[in-house]
Motif scaffolding. Sequence first.
Motif, mmCIF file in Angstrom:
data_model
loop_
_atom_site.group_PDB
_atom_site.id
_atom_site.type_symbol
_atom_site.label_atom_id
_atom_site.label_comp_id
_atom_site.label_asym_id
_atom_site.label_seq_id
_atom_site.Cartn_x
_atom_site.Cartn_y
_atom_site.Cartn_z
ATOM 1 N N LYS A 23 -7.351 6.968 3.491
ATOM 2 C CA LYS A 23 -7.019 6.066 2.394
ATOM 3 C C LYS A 23 -6.624 4.684 2.911
ATOM 4 O O LYS A 23 -6.995 3.664 2.331
ATOM 5 C CB LYS A 23 -5.896 6.646 1.544
ATOM 6 N N LEU A 24 -5.864 4.658 3.994
ATOM 7 C CA LEU A 24 -5.456 3.379 4.564
ATOM 8 C C LEU A 24 -6.672 2.596 5.050
ATOM 9 O O LEU A 24 -6.792 1.403 4.781
ATOM 10 C CB LEU A 24 -4.461 3.571 5.697
ATOM 11 N N ARG A 25 -7.580 3.261 5.759
ATOM 12 C CA ARG A 25 -8.787 2.573 6.234
ATOM 13 C C ARG A 25 -9.580 1.999 5.058
ATOM 14 O O ARG A 25 -10.066 0.868 5.120
ATOM 15 C CB ARG A 25 -9.660 3.524 7.046
ATOM 16 N N LEU A 26 -9.710 2.763 3.989
ATOM 17 C CA LEU A 26 -10.430 2.295 2.802
ATOM 18 C C LEU A 26 -9.737 1.068 2.200
ATOM 19 O O LEU A 26 -10.388 0.075 1.874
ATOM 20 C CB LEU A 26 -10.528 3.412 1.767
ATOM 21 N N LEU A 43 8.951 7.670 7.311
ATOM 22 C CA LEU A 43 8.071 8.108 8.399
ATOM 23 C C LEU A 43 6.718 8.559 7.861
ATOM 24 O O LEU A 43 5.675 8.249 8.434
ATOM 25 C CB LEU A 43 8.713 9.247 9.192
ATOM 26 N N GLU A 44 6.737 9.294 6.777
ATOM 27 C CA GLU A 44 5.496 9.792 6.189
ATOM 28 C C GLU A 44 4.593 8.647 5.732
ATOM 29 O O GLU A 44 3.372 8.778 5.750
ATOM 30 C CB GLU A 44 5.804 10.735 5.029
ATOM 31 N N ARG A 45 5.195 7.541 5.349
ATOM 32 C CA ARG A 45 4.408 6.372 4.941
ATOM 33 C C ARG A 45 3.911 5.570 6.136
ATOM 34 O O ARG A 45 2.913 4.859 6.044
ATOM 35 C CB ARG A 45 5.234 5.484 4.022
ATOM 36 N N LEU A 59 0.844 -1.187 0.000
ATOM 37 C CA LEU A 59 0.000 0.000 0.000
ATOM 38 C C LEU A 59 0.876 1.231 0.000
ATOM 39 O O LEU A 59 1.722 1.387 0.861
ATOM 40 C CB LEU A 59 -0.891 0.025 1.247
ATOM 41 N N LYS A 60 0.694 2.104 -0.980
ATOM 42 C CA LYS A 60 1.419 3.366 -1.019
ATOM 43 C C LYS A 60 0.415 4.473 -0.780
ATOM 44 O O LYS A 60 -0.589 4.580 -1.481
ATOM 45 C CB LYS A 60 2.105 3.575 -2.369
ATOM 46 N N LEU A 61 0.675 5.293 0.236
ATOM 47 C CA LEU A 61 -0.247 6.357 0.598
ATOM 48 C C LEU A 61 0.472 7.691 0.645
ATOM 49 O O LEU A 61 1.630 7.764 1.036
ATOM 50 C CB LEU A 61 -0.865 6.071 1.968
ATOM 51 N N ASN A 62 -0.221 8.750 0.288
ATOM 52 C CA ASN A 62 0.320 10.090 0.407
ATOM 53 C C ASN A 62 -0.073 10.627 1.772
ATOM 54 O O ASN A 62 -1.226 10.952 2.005
ATOM 55 C CB ASN A 62 -0.231 10.977 -0.718
ATOM 56 N N MET A 63 0.893 10.726 2.687
ATOM 57 C CA MET A 63 0.635 11.166 4.047
ATOM 58 C C MET A 63 0.021 12.558 4.065
ATOM 59 O O MET A 63 -0.810 12.872 4.903
ATOM 60 C CB MET A 63 1.958 11.158 4.825
ATOM 61 N N MET A 87 -2.026 6.080 12.933
ATOM 62 C CA MET A 87 -3.312 6.736 13.142
ATOM 63 C C MET A 87 -4.460 5.722 13.115
ATOM 64 O O MET A 87 -5.463 5.893 13.784
ATOM 65 C CB MET A 87 -3.564 7.814 12.084
ATOM 66 N N VAL A 88 -4.304 4.657 12.365
ATOM 67 C CA VAL A 88 -5.340 3.632 12.266
ATOM 68 C C VAL A 88 -5.245 2.628 13.416
ATOM 69 O O VAL A 88 -6.247 2.255 14.008
ATOM 70 C CB VAL A 88 -5.259 2.895 10.907
#
Length: 106
Positions: free
Chosen positions: A14-17, A55-57, A3-7, A63-64
């Motif tokens: 986005k992570l929860r989704l 860290l940003e990733r 999973l690649k997310l923009n912090m 948070m989740v």
Amino acid sequence: MSLKLNMLKDGEKKLRLNLTKRGVHAPPPADVAIVIDVSGSFEGEHTDGTIQSLLERLVPWGMVFDPDKKLDVFTFSDGAGHAHHVGEITPETTEGYVLNAIVNRV
């Protein structure tokens, strides 16, 4: 599949989704900590932005999963006497965290 997310743009949402799409509807609570090597051999990764990017990733995961929504940050270099609790990281403190809290401070 990773999973690649923009912090910087709704990382937690986005992570929860993405987790929901993969069948994880209620992530289990877990204290999340980050342990960072600050030995001389890792100096380049701190100054070139590699660790900051990492860290940003990771912050959205905290948070989740982390009940207090703060990730504890620890550093280590050479043995037990060189391990330190640096502080906590949150979405509000993520930007520039490595340069502000680690480089030339640990």
